[in-house]
Design a protein around this motif. Sequence first.
Motif, PDB file in Angstrom:
ATOM      1  N   GLN A  44       0.808  -1.212   0.000  1.00 38.48           N
ATOM      2  CA  GLN A  44       0.000   0.000   0.000  1.00 38.48           C
ATOM      3  C   GLN A  44       0.844   1.268   0.000  1.00 38.48           C
ATOM      4  O   GLN A  44       0.542   2.234  -0.716  1.00 38.48           O
ATOM      5  CB  GLN A  44      -0.932   0.006   1.211  1.00 38.48           C
ATOM      6  N   ILE A  45       1.908   1.277   0.779  1.00 36.69           N
ATOM      7  CA  ILE A  45       2.741   2.479   0.866  1.00 36.69           C
ATOM      8  C   ILE A  45       3.373   2.793  -0.491  1.00 36.69           C
ATOM      9  O   ILE A  45       3.381   3.947  -0.941  1.00 36.69           O
ATOM     10  CB  ILE A  45       3.843   2.296   1.939  1.00 36.69           C
ATOM     11  N   SER A  46       3.869   1.757  -1.168  1.00 39.92           N
ATOM     12  CA  SER A  46       4.506   1.963  -2.471  1.00 39.92           C
ATOM     13  C   SER A  46       3.508   2.494  -3.495  1.00 39.92           C
ATOM     14  O   SER A  46       3.823   3.391  -4.285  1.00 39.92           O
ATOM     15  CB  SER A  46       5.119   0.654  -2.980  1.00 39.92           C
ATOM     16  N   VAL A  47       2.292   1.927  -3.502  1.00 36.91           N
ATOM     17  CA  VAL A  47       1.258   2.367  -4.438  1.00 36.91           C
ATOM     18  C   VAL A  47       0.870   3.815  -4.157  1.00 36.91           C
ATOM     19  O   VAL A  47       0.732   4.633  -5.080  1.00 36.91           O
ATOM     20  CB  VAL A  47       0.029   1.445  -4.372  1.00 36.91           C
ATOM     21  N   ASP A  48       0.691   4.150  -2.868  1.00 36.33           N
ATOM     22  CA  ASP A  48       0.316   5.514  -2.499  1.00 36.33           C
ATOM     23  C   ASP A  48       1.388   6.516  -2.949  1.00 36.33           C
ATOM     24  O   ASP A  48       1.076   7.570  -3.521  1.00 36.33           O
ATOM     25  CB  ASP A  48       0.117   5.622  -0.983  1.00 36.33           C
ATOM     26  N   LEU A  49       2.640   6.196  -2.692  1.00 37.10           N
ATOM     27  CA  LEU A  49       3.727   7.098  -3.077  1.00 37.10           C
ATOM     28  C   LEU A  49       3.800   7.259  -4.589  1.00 37.10           C
ATOM     29  O   LEU A  49       4.014   8.363  -5.102  1.00 37.10           O
ATOM     30  CB  LEU A  49       5.055   6.568  -2.539  1.00 37.10           C
ATOM     31  N   ALA A  50       3.639   6.141  -5.317  1.00 32.63           N
ATOM     32  CA  ALA A  50       3.679   6.197  -6.775  1.00 32.63           C
ATOM     33  C   ALA A  50       2.542   7.047  -7.315  1.00 32.63           C
ATOM     34  O   ALA A  50       2.727   7.824  -8.266  1.00 32.63           O
ATOM     35  CB  ALA A  50       3.610   4.784  -7.348  1.00 32.63           C
ATOM     36  N   LEU A  51       1.364   6.928  -6.739  1.00 35.19           N
ATOM     37  CA  LEU A  51       0.224   7.732  -7.177  1.00 35.19           C
ATOM     38  C   LEU A  51       0.467   9.220  -6.924  1.00 35.19           C
ATOM     39  O   LEU A  51       0.203  10.062  -7.789  1.00 35.19           O
ATOM     40  CB  LEU A  51      -1.039   7.283  -6.446  1.00 35.19           C
ATOM     41  N   ASP A  52       0.994   9.535  -5.740  1.00 35.35           N
ATOM     42  CA  ASP A  52       1.246  10.936  -5.410  1.00 35.35           C
ATOM     43  C   ASP A  52       2.246  11.554  -6.388  1.00 35.35           C
ATOM     44  O   ASP A  52       2.049  12.684  -6.855  1.00 35.35           O
ATOM     45  CB  ASP A  52       1.783  11.057  -3.978  1.00 35.35           C
ATOM     46  N   ARG A  53       3.292  10.809  -6.707  1.00 35.54           N
ATOM     47  CA  ARG A  53       4.283  11.332  -7.652  1.00 35.54           C
ATOM     48  C   ARG A  53       3.683  11.488  -9.046  1.00 35.54           C
ATOM     49  O   ARG A  53       3.918  12.489  -9.731  1.00 35.54           O
ATOM     50  CB  ARG A  53       5.495  10.388  -7.700  1.00 35.54           C
ATOM     51  N   ALA A  54       2.905  10.504  -9.461  1.00 40.29           N
ATOM     52  CA  ALA A  54       2.326  10.550 -10.798  1.00 40.29           C
ATOM     53  C   ALA A  54       1.343  11.704 -10.936  1.00 40.29           C
ATOM     54  O   ALA A  54       1.288  12.371 -11.982  1.00 40.29           O
ATOM     55  CB  ALA A  54       1.644   9.227 -11.120  1.00 40.29           C
ATOM     56  N   MET A  55       0.556  11.956  -9.897  1.00 38.87           N
ATOM     57  CA  MET A  55      -0.475  13.002  -9.977  1.00 38.87           C
ATOM     58  C   MET A  55       0.104  14.408  -9.903  1.00 38.87           C
ATOM     59  O   MET A  55      -0.607  15.385 -10.107  1.00 38.87           O
ATOM     60  CB  MET A  55      -1.527  12.787  -8.891  1.00 38.87           C
ATOM     61  N   GLU A  56       1.406  14.498  -9.630  1.00 37.64           N
ATOM     62  CA  GLU A  56       2.040  15.820  -9.659  1.00 37.64           C
ATOM     63  C   GLU A  56       2.139  16.353 -11.089  1.00 37.64           C
ATOM     64  O   GLU A  56       2.150  17.567 -11.308  1.00 37.64           O
ATOM     65  CB  GLU A  56       3.443  15.736  -9.052  1.00 37.64           C
ATOM     66  N   THR A  57       2.188  15.444 -12.065  1.00 37.75           N
ATOM     67  CA  THR A  57       2.363  15.863 -13.458  1.00 37.75           C
ATOM     68  C   THR A  57       1.291  15.305 -14.400  1.00 37.75           C
ATOM     69  O   THR A  57       1.282  15.651 -15.582  1.00 37.75           O
ATOM     70  CB  THR A  57       3.743  15.415 -13.979  1.00 37.75           C
ATOM     71  N   MET A  58       0.411  14.439 -13.873  1.00 41.29           N
ATOM     72  CA  MET A  58      -0.591  13.803 -14.729  1.00 41.29           C
ATOM     73  C   MET A  58      -1.987  13.997 -14.157  1.00 41.29           C
ATOM     74  O   MET A  58      -2.167  14.315 -12.976  1.00 41.29           O
ATOM     75  CB  MET A  58      -0.334  12.288 -14.848  1.00 41.29           C
ATOM     76  N   SER A  59      -2.965  13.765 -15.023  1.00 41.46           N
ATOM     77  CA  SER A  59      -4.348  13.755 -14.564  1.00 41.46           C
ATOM     78  C   SER A  59      -4.565  12.510 -13.714  1.00 41.46           C
ATOM     79  O   SER A  59      -3.770  11.562 -13.746  1.00 41.46           O
ATOM     80  CB  SER A  59      -5.295  13.731 -15.762  1.00 41.46           C
ATOM     81  N   VAL A  60      -5.663  12.491 -12.961  1.00 44.29           N
ATOM     82  CA  VAL A  60      -5.974  11.329 -12.125  1.00 44.29           C
ATOM     83  C   VAL A  60      -6.103  10.074 -12.977  1.00 44.29           C
ATOM     84  O   VAL A  60      -5.600   9.005 -12.622  1.00 44.29           O
ATOM     85  CB  VAL A  60      -7.286  11.572 -11.336  1.00 44.29           C
ATOM     86  N   LYS A  61      -6.747  10.202 -14.117  1.00 40.26           N
ATOM     87  CA  LYS A  61      -6.960   9.046 -14.989  1.00 40.26           C
ATOM     88  C   LYS A  61      -5.639   8.494 -15.503  1.00 40.26           C
ATOM     89  O   LYS A  61      -5.388   7.282 -15.454  1.00 40.26           O
ATOM     90  CB  LYS A  61      -7.845   9.444 -16.167  1.00 40.26           C
ATOM     91  N   ASP A  62      -4.774   9.380 -16.005  1.00 43.42           N
ATOM     92  CA  ASP A  62      -3.493   8.924 -16.548  1.00 43.42           C
ATOM     93  C   ASP A  62      -2.592   8.359 -15.458  1.00 43.42           C
ATOM     94  O   ASP A  62      -1.917   7.339 -15.660  1.00 43.42           O
ATOM     95  CB  ASP A  62      -2.777  10.071 -17.257  1.00 43.42           C
ATOM     96  N   ALA A  63      -2.562   9.022 -14.308  1.00 39.71           N
ATOM     97  CA  ALA A  63      -1.741   8.538 -13.206  1.00 39.71           C
ATOM     98  C   ALA A  63      -2.197   7.157 -12.762  1.00 39.71           C
ATOM     99  O   ALA A  63      -1.381   6.271 -12.481  1.00 39.71           O
ATOM    100  CB  ALA A  63      -1.802   9.511 -12.034  1.00 39.71           C
ATOM    101  N   SER A  64      -3.492   6.950 -12.730  1.00 41.22           N
ATOM    102  CA  SER A  64      -4.042   5.652 -12.327  1.00 41.22           C
ATOM    103  C   SER A  64      -3.618   4.560 -13.300  1.00 41.22           C
ATOM    104  O   SER A  64      -3.253   3.449 -12.892  1.00 41.22           O
ATOM    105  CB  SER A  64      -5.566   5.723 -12.265  1.00 41.22           C
ATOM    106  N   SER A  65      -3.674   4.865 -14.585  1.00 42.62           N
ATOM    107  CA  SER A  65      -3.299   3.880 -15.596  1.00 42.62           C
ATOM    108  C   SER A  65      -1.832   3.492 -15.476  1.00 42.62           C
ATOM    109  O   SER A  65      -1.473   2.308 -15.542  1.00 42.62           O
ATOM    110  CB  SER A  65      -3.575   4.433 -16.997  1.00 42.62           C
ATOM    111  N   VAL A  66      -0.965   4.499 -15.287  1.00 47.57           N
ATOM    112  CA  VAL A  66       0.468   4.248 -15.195  1.00 47.57           C
ATOM    113  C   VAL A  66       0.793   3.400 -13.967  1.00 47.57           C
ATOM    114  O   VAL A  66       1.553   2.424 -14.050  1.00 47.57           O
ATOM    115  CB  VAL A  66       1.245   5.582 -15.152  1.00 47.57           C
TER     116      VAL A  66
END
Length: 299
Positions: free
Chosen positions: A250-272
Motif C-alpha cells: 500500500q505504501i509503495s502504491v500511495d507514493l507512486a500515485l502521489d508522484r504521478a499526480m504531480e504531473t498527470m491527470s488522475v486518470k493517466d496517473a491511475s493507468s500508469v
Amino acid sequence: MSNHPDQPGYSPSPRAIPPGLHFIATPIGAARDITLRALDLLTGADVLAAEDTRSLRHLMEIHGVALGDRPLVSYHEHNEGAALPRLMGFLAKGKSVVYASEAGTPLVSDPGFGLARATIAQGIPVLAAPGASAVLCALTVSGLPSDRFLFAGFPPSAKTARKRFLESLARVEATLILYESPKRIQETLGDCAVELGNERQAAVCRELTKRFEEVTRGSLSELVEAFDGRDVKGEIVLVIDRPSAVKADQISVDLALDRAMETMSVKDASSVVAEAFGLARREVYQLALTRGRSNAEEE
C-alpha cells in the motif's frame, strides 16, 4: 540454349522458381542446417544475391549446387546504391531472385530491408524460405520464458548510449534477446546487472550450432563473475529474463500515485501506476480519487 537471364534464348531451369524475391535462411554454423527448400531455390533461381558472395559460394559448393553462368550479385549496406537498381532490374523482367545474408535469416540484424521494401513497392512477390536463426536458437536453449520475447538487436557500443538503451528495456514484460560482440560482452553484462538488476536470470549463448558451442546460464551477477577476465571469442546472443513483479504494498502504491499526480491527470496517473504494479485500473482510479481529495483538504 543459354542459361543466363540477360541473354537471348534463356531457358529456365527444369526446377524453375516462381518470379519474385525469395529470402532464404542460411546456417549460423553447421552447414547441414540449411533446408531442402533453400537448396531448391539456390539451384533453380535465375539470379542469386548475397551479403557475402564468398560465403554463399562456399555453402553451395558444400551442397553440390552449381552456380553456372547465373549472376551472383553482392548486396549489403555499403553497396546498396549500386546493387539495388541492378536487382530491381532483374525483378522487373520477371526473374526469380534469391537473397541470402552471410548467416541466419535476412533482415534480422542483417541486410535486406531496403530490397524487400523496394520490391513490395513495385507489387512484385516477396517470399521467404525460413530456417536457421540465432535469435530463436538462443531462446530455445536459454531455459527462459519463450511465450513473449523482444529481439532488441545490438546494444550501442558507447557506454552512455548503452545504459540509456538498457534503461528503456528495464520494464519490458518479455524475455529480451540481444546480439553482442565478444569484445564488449563483459561490459554489457556489467551494465545489464546495474540497469536491469543483479538477480535477473540470463543466458550467454556463444557459437551456437558450431564446434565450440557454449551456453552459460545464471543471474546477471553470476554471469558478470563468470566472464570476468575471459578472452571471449565467437558470435554471442544474450538472453535475459523479464523483470520480476513489483511488490504492490500500500505504501509503495500511495507514493507512486502521489508522484504521478504531480504531473498527470488522475486518470493517466491511475493507468500508469496500475500497469506498473499489475493492479486493476478501476481500483487504482478509486484510490487516486480518494488521495486527490485528501491531499486537497490538507492544503
